[in-house]
Enzyme design. Structure first.
Site, PDB file in Angstrom:
ATOM      1  N   PHE A  11       0.889  -1.160  -0.043  1.00 49.51           N
ATOM      2  CA  PHE A  11      -0.186   0.017  -0.114  1.00 49.51           C
ATOM      3  C   PHE A  11       0.719   1.224  -0.078  1.00 49.51           C
ATOM      4  N   THR A  36       4.159 -11.289  -1.083  1.00 49.72           N
ATOM      5  CA  THR A  36       3.333 -11.623  -0.279  1.00 49.72           C
ATOM      6  C   THR A  36       1.805 -11.417  -0.413  1.00 49.72           C
ATOM      7  N   ALA A  80       9.104  -2.749   3.736  1.00 48.32           N
ATOM      8  CA  ALA A  80       8.603  -4.071   3.662  1.00 48.32           C
ATOM      9  C   ALA A  80       8.595  -4.367   5.083  1.00 48.32           C
ATOM     10  N   THR A 122       6.076   2.952  12.608  1.00 51.05           N
ATOM     11  CA  THR A 122       4.938   3.319  13.092  1.00 51.05           C
ATOM     12  C   THR A 122       4.494   3.859  14.559  1.00 51.05           C
ATOM     13  N   ASP A 123       3.359   4.459  14.606  1.00 47.04           N
ATOM     14  CA  ASP A 123       3.076   4.904  16.149  1.00 47.04           C
ATOM     15  C   ASP A 123       2.706   4.208  16.948  1.00 47.04           C
ATOM     16  N   GLU A 124       2.446   2.895  16.463  1.00 48.42           N
ATOM     17  CA  GLU A 124       2.085   1.645  17.328  1.00 48.42           C
ATOM     18  C   GLU A 124       2.960   1.264  18.404  1.00 48.42           C
ATOM     19  N   TYR A 149       2.728  -7.319  16.043  1.00 45.16           N
ATOM     20  CA  TYR A 149       3.231  -6.631  15.104  1.00 45.16           C
ATOM     21  C   TYR A 149       4.037  -5.342  15.719  1.00 45.16           C
ATOM     22  N   SER A 150       3.201  -4.587  16.691  1.00 45.49           N
ATOM     23  CA  SER A 150       4.011  -3.401  17.322  1.00 45.49           C
ATOM     24  C   SER A 150       5.299  -3.630  17.888  1.00 45.49           C
ATOM     25  N   LYS A 153       7.849  -4.073  15.128  1.00 43.73           N
ATOM     26  CA  LYS A 153       8.227  -3.013  14.639  1.00 43.73           C
ATOM     27  C   LYS A 153       9.354  -2.037  15.668  1.00 43.73           C
ATOM     28  N   ILE A 190     -10.434   1.277   6.886  1.00 45.66           N
ATOM     29  CA  ILE A 190     -11.275   2.170   6.185  1.00 45.66           C
ATOM     30  C   ILE A 190     -11.450   1.418   4.864  1.00 45.66           C
ATOM     31  N   PRO A 191     -10.432   0.820   3.944  1.00 49.47           N
ATOM     32  CA  PRO A 191     -10.807  -0.181   2.817  1.00 49.47           C
ATOM     33  C   PRO A 191     -11.858  -1.172   3.102  1.00 49.47           C
ATOM     34  N   ASN A 249     -13.646   5.130  15.548  1.00 53.26           N
ATOM     35  CA  ASN A 249     -13.862   4.223  14.552  1.00 53.26           C
ATOM     36  C   ASN A 249     -15.353   4.281  14.149  1.00 53.26           C
ATOM     37  N   HIS A 276      -6.282  -4.291  22.460  1.00 56.13           N
ATOM     38  CA  HIS A 276      -6.656  -3.370  21.425  1.00 56.13           C
ATOM     39  C   HIS A 276      -6.423  -1.835  21.913  1.00 56.13           C
TER      40      HIS A 276
HETATM   41  P1  NAD Z   1       1.494  -3.528   3.099  1.00 61.29           P
HETATM   42  O1  NAD Z   1       1.149  -4.862   3.995  1.00 61.29           O
HETATM   43  O2  NAD Z   1       0.436  -3.065   2.385  1.00 61.29           O
HETATM   44  O3  NAD Z   1       2.803  -3.924   2.280  1.00 61.29           O
HETATM   45  C1  NAD Z   1       3.832  -4.680   2.634  1.00 61.29           C
HETATM   46  C2  NAD Z   1       4.591  -5.205   1.404  1.00 61.29           C
HETATM   47  O4  NAD Z   1       5.917  -5.685   1.965  1.00 61.29           O
HETATM   48  C3  NAD Z   1       3.956  -5.752   0.391  1.00 61.29           C
HETATM   49  O5  NAD Z   1       4.365  -5.730  -0.856  1.00 61.29           O
HETATM   50  C4  NAD Z   1       4.825  -7.273   0.837  1.00 61.29           C
HETATM   51  O6  NAD Z   1       4.728  -7.990  -0.159  1.00 61.29           O
HETATM   52  C5  NAD Z   1       6.341  -6.795   1.328  1.00 61.29           C
HETATM   53  N1  NAD Z   1       6.676  -7.664   2.090  1.00 61.29           N
HETATM   54  C6  NAD Z   1       6.566  -8.244   3.098  1.00 61.29           C
HETATM   55  N2  NAD Z   1       7.262  -9.386   3.863  1.00 61.29           N
HETATM   56  C7  NAD Z   1       8.193  -9.081   2.732  1.00 61.29           C
HETATM   57  C8  NAD Z   1       9.535  -9.695   2.710  1.00 61.29           C
HETATM   58  N3  NAD Z   1      10.167 -10.881   3.665  1.00 61.29           N
HETATM   59  N4  NAD Z   1      10.501  -9.407   1.866  1.00 61.29           N
HETATM   60  C9  NAD Z   1      10.181  -8.300   0.672  1.00 61.29           C
HETATM   61  N5  NAD Z   1       8.987  -7.833   0.867  1.00 61.29           N
HETATM   62  C10 NAD Z   1       7.972  -8.152   1.740  1.00 61.29           C
HETATM   63  O7  NAD Z   1       2.123  -2.625   4.345  1.00 61.29           O
HETATM   64  P2  NAD Z   1       1.879  -0.942   4.144  1.00 61.29           P
HETATM   65  O8  NAD Z   1       0.600  -0.784   5.001  1.00 61.29           O
HETATM   66  O9  NAD Z   1       2.061  -0.351   3.028  1.00 61.29           O
HETATM   67  O10 NAD Z   1       2.857  -0.532   5.306  1.00 61.29           O
HETATM   68  C11 NAD Z   1       4.518  -0.294   4.896  1.00 61.29           C
HETATM   69  C12 NAD Z   1       5.187  -0.051   5.787  1.00 61.29           C
HETATM   70  O11 NAD Z   1       4.771   0.877   6.543  1.00 61.29           O
HETATM   71  C13 NAD Z   1       5.317  -1.099   6.991  1.00 61.29           C
HETATM   72  O12 NAD Z   1       6.802  -1.171   7.437  1.00 61.29           O
HETATM   73  C14 NAD Z   1       4.524  -0.610   8.250  1.00 61.29           C
HETATM   74  O13 NAD Z   1       4.785  -1.171   9.491  1.00 61.29           O
HETATM   75  C15 NAD Z   1       4.639   0.845   8.010  1.00 61.29           C
HETATM   76  N6  NAD Z   1       3.435   1.693   8.694  1.00 61.29           N
HETATM   77  C16 NAD Z   1       2.262   1.568   7.936  1.00 61.29           C
HETATM   78  C17 NAD Z   1       1.080   2.089   8.319  1.00 61.29           C
HETATM   79  C18 NAD Z   1      -0.182   2.054   7.990  1.00 61.29           C
HETATM   80  O14 NAD Z   1      -1.100   2.742   8.310  1.00 61.29           O
HETATM   81  N7  NAD Z   1      -0.482   1.032   6.863  1.00 61.29           N
HETATM   82  C19 NAD Z   1       1.508   3.235   9.441  1.00 61.29           C
HETATM   83  C20 NAD Z   1       2.756   3.549   9.968  1.00 61.29           C
HETATM   84  C21 NAD Z   1       3.638   2.618   9.336  1.00 61.29           C
HETATM   85  O1  DAU Z   2      -1.145   3.253  13.584  1.00 62.61           O
HETATM   86  C1  DAU Z   2      -0.350   2.991  12.404  1.00 62.61           C
HETATM   87  C2  DAU Z   2      -0.893   1.532  12.158  1.00 62.61           C
HETATM   88  O2  DAU Z   2      -2.159   1.376  11.622  1.00 62.61           O
HETATM   89  C3  DAU Z   2       0.256   0.610  11.338  1.00 62.61           C
HETATM   90  O3  DAU Z   2       1.533   0.341  11.926  1.00 62.61           O
HETATM   91  C4  DAU Z   2      -0.367  -0.600  10.932  1.00 62.61           C
HETATM   92  O4  DAU Z   2       0.478  -1.113   9.886  1.00 62.61           O
HETATM   93  C5  DAU Z   2      -2.033  -0.478  10.177  1.00 62.61           C
HETATM   94  O5  DAU Z   2      -2.308  -1.850  10.132  1.00 62.61           O
HETATM   95  C6  DAU Z   2      -2.597   0.233  11.354  1.00 62.61           C
HETATM   96  O6  DAU Z   2      -3.081  -0.536  12.582  1.00 62.61           O
HETATM   97  P1  DAU Z   2      -4.411  -0.625  13.101  1.00 62.61           P
HETATM   98  O7  DAU Z   2      -4.423  -1.718  13.993  1.00 62.61           O
HETATM   99  O8  DAU Z   2      -4.644   0.729  13.867  1.00 62.61           O
HETATM  100  O9  DAU Z   2      -5.383  -0.658  11.793  1.00 62.61           O
HETATM  101  P2  DAU Z   2      -6.604  -1.450  11.303  1.00 62.61           P
HETATM  102  O10 DAU Z   2      -7.080  -0.808   9.836  1.00 62.61           O
HETATM  103  O11 DAU Z   2      -6.467  -2.811  11.404  1.00 62.61           O
HETATM  104  O12 DAU Z   2      -7.500  -0.932  12.449  1.00 62.61           O
HETATM  105  C7  DAU Z   2      -7.893   0.440  12.715  1.00 62.61           C
HETATM  106  C8  DAU Z   2      -8.914   0.488  13.757  1.00 62.61           C
HETATM  107  O13 DAU Z   2     -10.113  -0.158  13.397  1.00 62.61           O
HETATM  108  C9  DAU Z   2      -8.602  -0.248  15.030  1.00 62.61           C
HETATM  109  O14 DAU Z   2      -9.039   0.403  16.132  1.00 62.61           O
HETATM  110  C10 DAU Z   2      -9.365  -1.548  14.891  1.00 62.61           C
HETATM  111  C11 DAU Z   2     -10.409  -1.212  14.191  1.00 62.61           C
HETATM  112  N1  DAU Z   2     -11.068  -2.192  13.261  1.00 62.61           N
HETATM  113  C12 DAU Z   2     -10.323  -2.931  12.434  1.00 62.61           C
HETATM  114  C13 DAU Z   2     -10.651  -3.882  11.603  1.00 62.61           C
HETATM  115  C14 DAU Z   2      -9.987  -4.411  10.515  1.00 62.61           C
HETATM  116  C15 DAU Z   2     -12.575  -2.679  13.351  1.00 62.61           C
HETATM  117  O15 DAU Z   2     -13.156  -2.028  14.335  1.00 62.61           O
HETATM  118  N2  DAU Z   2     -12.892  -3.389  12.588  1.00 62.61           N
HETATM  119  C16 DAU Z   2     -12.221  -4.142  11.863  1.00 62.61           C
HETATM  120  O16 DAU Z   2     -12.543  -4.833  10.738  1.00 62.61           O
END
Ligand code: NAD
Ligand code: DAU
Length: 335
Positions: A11, A36, A80, A122-124, A149-150, A153, A190-191, A249, A276
């Site tokens: 993403f 993945t 990644a 991440t802020d987590e 996860y957190s 990280k 959200i998605p 949420n 949570h």
């Molecule tokens: P995502 O899960 O959408 O994408 C992760 C990507 O990494 C994928 O393309 C996957 O194929 C690749 N990947 C996974 N394992 C791998 C490996 N061993 N070798 C090579 N590639 C690998 O993740 P995202 O939401 O785009 O997050 C990207 C980064 O940002 C992560 O480090 C995540 O911790 C951080 N982050 C995400 C958010 C969020 O809200 N999504 C917020 C803050 C930080």
């Molecule tokens: O804060 C940054 C983090 O945000 C990133 O580091 C993570 O990679 C990313 O996945 C995200 O983590 P969250 O756990 O906050 O995101 P998620 O979209 O899974 O959930 C957002 C909020 O919504 C959380 O409070 C849990 C809630 N939730 C989530 C899902 C999937 C629901 O209520 N229902 C659901 O089905």
């Protein structure tokens, strides 16, 4: 400049590659991704054949590929990771392997070939804030991760800083809040909500739905990374957050329902996620003062844009939900 982007088929990584090549058209990007379940080459379909974009199928825990790619590039932007909290609660194994061990492989190569690495985090890692407090996370907040996860990280962040302190590698870190926008895998809240509503399905809301996230539009995050790469100080960490804080949420789902013109009977309260985190909020004063970072619009505007994108790109998420998206690269790479 040659940039090694890890996890660029996910993403944020794919949004970053689009953003970077639009704003820095003379640079060359090497996208190292294992593909993945979260990696999707459709996110980058428009760049196929472009002379300054190259996809490399590989795992960041594979020392040979990592060393080869790091040697060839000038800079590493490391996205990644295994990124979904719920999956880490079911099985933490891949989270430790990719997020901790994979980061160490990159750090070792960055050290050996003397390359700069920017680590996306991440802020987590800071844990959870109380719902009724006005407190926010900042660069000095102590680490207190509360799920696998957190914790993974946090481990990777500590390794990046340890490589800086021990070997003097050239590094920066950003800790960002919850991203949303185009190309987000529809397991994230959200998605998932938007696509379930478009399919006429229920939206699962964990617990009482009063958990708060600091929503950051993915393009603002990409711009912040650009600012760090160009103006950030080596050895420093920057917290990056969004424009609207303290939206829970339940409110987020209600806003999406209003944009789509559907009705609130689609909201379904389900069992809460274990451990949570209640509330996240980021104080991004340092990024503003040192880099001039600021979100470009408010949450409501970005949410409308995001809903529009999922409405206009239904085949993108329908292929993910049906599983057929993986056939696309299996044909090309036999994975
Ligand atoms: P995502 O899960 O959408 O994408 C992760 C990507 O990494 C994928 O393309 C996957 O194929 C690749 N990947 C996974 N394992 C791998 C490996 N061993 N070798 C090579 N590639 C690998 O993740 P995202 O939401 O785009 O997050 C990207 C980064 O940002 C992560 O480090 C995540 O911790 C951080 N982050 C995400 C958010 C969020 O809200 N999504 C917020 C803050 C930080
Ligand atoms: O804060 C940054 C983090 O945000 C990133 O580091 C993570 O990679 C990313 O996945 C995200 O983590 P969250 O756990 O906050 O995101 P998620 O979209 O899974 O959930 C957002 C909020 O919504 C959380 O409070 C849990 C809630 N939730 C989530 C899902 C999937 C629901 O209520 N229902 C659901 O089905």
């Amino acid at each position: 400049m040659k940039i090694l982007v890890t996890g660029g088929a996910g993403f944020i990584g794919s949004n970053f590659i689009h953003y970077w090549l639009k704003n820095h058209p003379n640079d060359e990007i090497f996208n190292l991704d294992k593909l993945t379940y979260a990696g999707n080459l459709k996110n980058l379909e428009d760049l196929q054949g472009s002379p300054n974009y190259h996809f490399v199928l590989g795992d960041i825990t594979n020392v040979d590929i990592v060393r080869d790619m790091v040697r060839k590039c000038d800079l590493i932007v490391h996205f990644a990771a295994e990124s979904h909290v719920d999956r880490s609660i079911i099985d933490a194994g891949e989270f430790i392997r990719t997020n901790v061990l994979g980061t160490q492989m990159l750090l070792q190569a960055a050290k050996d070939f003397d390359k700069r690495i920017h680590h996306i985090s991440t802020d987590e890692v800071f844990g959870s804030l109380d719902l009724d407090s006005k407190e926010k996370f900042n660069e000095k907040t102590p680490y207190d991760p509360k799920n696998p996860y957190s914790a993974s990280k946090a481990g990777s962040d500590h390794l990046v800083r340890a490589f800086y302190d021990t070997y003097g590698i050239s590094m920066t870190i950003s800790n960002a809040s919850n991203n949303f926008g185009p190309y987000q895998f529809p397991e994230k809240f959200i998605p998932l909500a938007i696509t379930n509503l478009l399919e006429g399905k229920k939206v699962p809301v964990y617990g009482d739905g009063l958990h708060v996230r600091d929503w950051l539009y993915v393009e603002d995050h990409c711009r912040a990374i650009d600012l760090i790469l160009n103006q950030g100080e080596i050895g420093e960490t920057y917290c990056i957050g969004g424009s609207t804080q303290d939206v829970n949420n339940l409110t987020v789902v209600k806003k999406i329902i209003e944009i789509l013109g559907t009705d609130e009977s689609a909201i379904e309260f389900v069992k809460d996620r274990p451990s949570h985190d209640r509330r996240y909020a980021i104080d991004w004063t340092k990024a503003k003062e040192k880099l001039g970072y600021e979100p470009q619009a408010d949450f409501d505007q970005y949410l409308k844009q995001t809903v529009e994108w999922y409405k206009n790109n239904q085949s993108w998420w329908q292929e993910i939900k049906s599983g057929t998206y993986q056939e696309y690269y299996q044909k090309q790479y036999g994975g």
